[in-house]
Design a protein around this motif. Structure first.
Motif, PDB file in Angstrom:
ATOM      1  N   ALA A 204       1.058  -1.365  -0.136  1.00 48.81           N
ATOM      2  CA  ALA A 204      -0.040   0.020  -0.043  1.00 48.81           C
ATOM      3  C   ALA A 204       0.798   1.029   0.035  1.00 48.81           C
ATOM      4  O   ALA A 204       0.540   2.256  -0.545  1.00 48.81           O
ATOM      5  N   GLY A 205       2.128   1.081   0.578  1.00 46.85           N
ATOM      6  CA  GLY A 205       3.136   2.285   0.379  1.00 46.85           C
ATOM      7  C   GLY A 205       4.293   1.698  -0.206  1.00 46.85           C
ATOM      8  O   GLY A 205       4.622   0.793   0.087  1.00 46.85           O
ATOM      9  N   LEU A 206       4.986   2.653  -1.099  1.00 41.19           N
ATOM     10  CA  LEU A 206       5.941   2.134  -1.976  1.00 41.19           C
ATOM     11  C   LEU A 206       6.824   3.370  -2.081  1.00 41.19           C
ATOM     12  O   LEU A 206       6.441   4.659  -2.527  1.00 41.19           O
ATOM     13  N   HIS A 207       8.325   3.179  -1.913  1.00 42.59           N
ATOM     14  CA  HIS A 207       9.273   4.435  -1.942  1.00 42.59           C
ATOM     15  C   HIS A 207      10.006   3.841  -3.368  1.00 42.59           C
ATOM     16  O   HIS A 207      10.649   2.855  -3.361  1.00 42.59           O
ATOM     17  N   VAL A 208      10.212   4.795  -4.159  1.00 41.39           N
ATOM     18  CA  VAL A 208      10.732   4.321  -5.468  1.00 41.39           C
ATOM     19  C   VAL A 208      11.919   5.723  -5.829  1.00 41.39           C
ATOM     20  O   VAL A 208      11.685   6.850  -5.282  1.00 41.39           O
ATOM     21  N   ALA A 209      12.730   5.638  -6.647  1.00 42.00           N
ATOM     22  CA  ALA A 209      13.604   6.696  -7.216  1.00 42.00           C
ATOM     23  C   ALA A 209      13.070   7.313  -8.270  1.00 42.00           C
ATOM     24  O   ALA A 209      12.111   6.596  -9.043  1.00 42.00           O
ATOM     25  N   VAL A 279      -6.743   2.364  -1.971  1.00 36.61           N
ATOM     26  CA  VAL A 279      -5.928   3.523  -2.379  1.00 36.61           C
ATOM     27  C   VAL A 279      -4.370   3.057  -1.943  1.00 36.61           C
ATOM     28  O   VAL A 279      -4.075   2.120  -1.310  1.00 36.61           O
ATOM     29  N   GLN A 280      -3.348   3.750  -2.479  1.00 37.38           N
ATOM     30  CA  GLN A 280      -2.063   3.597  -2.507  1.00 37.38           C
ATOM     31  C   GLN A 280      -1.390   4.698  -2.196  1.00 37.38           C
ATOM     32  O   GLN A 280      -1.752   6.004  -2.922  1.00 37.38           O
ATOM     33  N   ARG A 281      -0.105   4.776  -1.556  1.00 39.54           N
ATOM     34  CA  ARG A 281       0.816   6.081  -1.792  1.00 39.54           C
ATOM     35  C   ARG A 281       2.166   5.662  -2.333  1.00 39.54           C
ATOM     36  O   ARG A 281       2.999   4.549  -1.584  1.00 39.54           O
ATOM     37  N   VAL A 282       2.764   6.612  -3.311  1.00 37.88           N
ATOM     38  CA  VAL A 282       3.840   6.245  -3.746  1.00 37.88           C
ATOM     39  C   VAL A 282       4.807   7.555  -3.533  1.00 37.88           C
ATOM     40  O   VAL A 282       4.527   8.597  -3.952  1.00 37.88           O
ATOM     41  N   VAL A 283       5.991   7.229  -2.637  1.00 39.12           N
ATOM     42  CA  VAL A 283       6.892   8.356  -2.592  1.00 39.12           C
ATOM     43  C   VAL A 283       8.015   8.244  -3.404  1.00 39.12           C
ATOM     44  O   VAL A 283       8.642   7.028  -3.615  1.00 39.12           O
ATOM     45  N   ALA A 333       7.319   9.402   5.943  1.00 34.30           N
ATOM     46  CA  ALA A 333       8.696   9.166   6.328  1.00 34.30           C
ATOM     47  C   ALA A 333       8.572   7.510   6.628  1.00 34.30           C
ATOM     48  O   ALA A 333       9.758   6.958   6.438  1.00 34.30           O
ATOM     49  N   ALA A 334       7.343   7.044   6.903  1.00 37.00           N
ATOM     50  CA  ALA A 334       7.486   5.708   7.398  1.00 37.00           C
ATOM     51  C   ALA A 334       7.752   4.790   5.770  1.00 37.00           C
ATOM     52  O   ALA A 334       8.022   3.822   5.805  1.00 37.00           O
ATOM     53  N   ILE A 335       7.005   5.090   4.871  1.00 34.84           N
ATOM     54  CA  ILE A 335       7.423   4.784   3.618  1.00 34.84           C
ATOM     55  C   ILE A 335       8.701   4.702   3.088  1.00 34.84           C
ATOM     56  O   ILE A 335       9.349   3.873   2.518  1.00 34.84           O
ATOM     57  N   VAL A 336       9.571   5.819   3.093  1.00 36.17           N
ATOM     58  CA  VAL A 336      10.856   5.931   2.712  1.00 36.17           C
ATOM     59  C   VAL A 336      11.695   5.055   3.614  1.00 36.17           C
ATOM     60  O   VAL A 336      12.653   4.597   3.169  1.00 36.17           O
ATOM     61  N   GLU A 337      11.315   5.285   5.017  1.00 38.05           N
ATOM     62  CA  GLU A 337      12.146   4.342   5.923  1.00 38.05           C
ATOM     63  C   GLU A 337      11.960   2.810   5.723  1.00 38.05           C
ATOM     64  O   GLU A 337      13.196   2.005   5.510  1.00 38.05           O
ATOM     65  N   ARG A 338      11.064   2.256   5.353  1.00 39.52           N
ATOM     66  CA  ARG A 338      10.671   0.964   5.217  1.00 39.52           C
ATOM     67  C   ARG A 338      10.696   0.499   3.855  1.00 39.52           C
ATOM     68  O   ARG A 338      11.198  -0.654   3.548  1.00 39.52           O
ATOM     69  N   GLY A 339      10.728   1.225   2.770  1.00 45.30           N
ATOM     70  CA  GLY A 339      10.906   0.908   1.396  1.00 45.30           C
ATOM     71  C   GLY A 339       9.469   0.500   0.676  1.00 45.30           C
ATOM     72  O   GLY A 339       8.954   0.865  -0.184  1.00 45.30           O
TER      73      GLY A 339
END
Length: 360
Positions: A204-209, A279-283, A333-339
């Motif tokens: 549900a949460g994803l950190h990408v470059a 829903v989803q959040r992409v950072v 912050a949680a998404i960036v920390e966990r990936g």
């Protein structure tokens, strides 16, 4: 037979094939209204040379080498992405192997290598229905009294089953399924409700470059992906300058690819299932934590989850779209920390507030 007498929306297996509960899709359409799905998939895929089912080396392979004309590499449109009905080289659940930090959202390199280089993904998001099929039958057939239905909601509000709050937990009801009648107790129904996590993206949460491509895989039916954007009649919840991107309705076994170029926070939703909290959040960042950008340009995320409406009043206390995006689990912050943040963590975060959590 009325009282006082599991899964993905499918029924028990017979001969190796899963049997769907036909009530499920009709109930969903009644709950969300036809207007929620009108226009999905119409004119939403850009015409592309080589678009569709081609995978592998983008040099042209047999089709290009034999006649001296190289195929045009597929491309990802900035608004409509890149869609295919399949087959999806990365199909099949793999998130059970995720580690405790919520990682493991990427398939092995050989899976992503099956895609042409111009559209090759680096992350995968699966689209799921986390509702035991038997619950659709229970809800659709009205086998529970109002008192029992309410007691189940109160007993499972935190995701566990408090048997002491159940009305007649040992009472048995008979439910008609595609494979015949099934007897189930009130307590067993409560446990199915507690296991229900609803319609969801995984993770549900994803950190990408910046520049990463995300593969959206349809593991269950009737899913799509759209940005919260003013040109979709919604709040703007994407970085400045990002357009109203969206996918078509993706068939099971198919996929949709999107390249996240602009840094920032992207909130996306599944148009048919947003009323149920999908829903989803992409950072998108190089490691920094961007702030969400929210502009009051249209309708905000839904603030009430409609799952109970398709389950005969049984309420698994799954967050609404608005409540999910407000959880600590989906903070940038949680998404960036966990990936990657599993949907189960979002549900658990919401349920920890108990009944009456705002935005539920």
């Amino acid at each position: 037979m009325r009282e006082d007498n599991m899964g993905d929306g499918e029924g028990p297996t017979r001969g190796g094939a899963r049997r769907a509960y036909p009530v499920a899709r009709r109930a969903v359409l009644r709950a969300v209204g036809a207007s929620s799905v009108v226009g999905l998939g119409v004119g939403s895929v850009a015409a592309q040379e080589g678009h569709g089912d081609h995978h592998g080396d983008e040099s042209g392979g047999e089709n290009g080498a034999g006649n001296g004309v190289a195929e045009t590499p597929p491309r990802i449109d900035p608004l409509f992405g890149y869609a295919s009905g399949g087959p999806n080289p990365c199909a099949g659940s793999h998130h059970e192997e995720s580690d405790e930090t919520g990682g493991g959202s990427d398939h092995p390199a050989d899976c992503f290598a099956s895609f042409p280089g111009s559209v090759r993904p680096t992350h995968e998001v699966e689209m799921h229905i986390g509702i035991p099929g038997l619950l659709f039958a229970v809800g659709g057939q009205g086998v529970l009294s109002d008192v029992t239905t309410q007691s189940i909601g109160e007993a499972v509000a935190d995701g566990t089953v408090d048997r002491s709050e159940l009305h007649r937990p040992r009472a048995t009801v008979t439910v008609q399924t595609p494979d015949g009648p099934v007897d189930v107790t009130v307590e067993e129904i409560a446990r199915l409700v507690a296991q229900t996590v609803g319609f969801h993206f995984e993770p549900a949460g994803l950190h990408v470059a910046p520049g990463d491509v995300v593969l959206y895989s349809a593991e269950t039916p009737d899913h799509a992906v759209a940005s919260y954007h003013e040109r979709h009649g919604r709040q703007n919840r994407v970085p400045d300058g990002v357009g109203p991107f969206s996918s078509p309705l993706v068939p099971v076994g198919g996929y949709w690819l999107y390249r996240f170029d602009t840094p920032g926070v992207y909130d996306v939703y599944c148009p048919p299932h947003e009323p149920f909290g999908m829903v989803q959040r992409v950072v998108v960042s190089d490691g920094d934590v961007p702030e969400p950008s929210v502009e009051m340009t249209g309708r905000p995320p839904e603030d009430h989850n409609q799952l109970a409406a398709i389950l005969g009043g049984l309420d698994p206390n799954v967050p609404s779209s608005a409540a999910a995006l407000e959880t600590a689990a989906l903070s940038p912050a949680a998404i960036v920390e966990r990936g990657a943040v599993p949907w189960a963590d979002v549900v658990a975060d919401h349920r920890s507030g108990g009944p009456g959590t705002p935005g539920s």
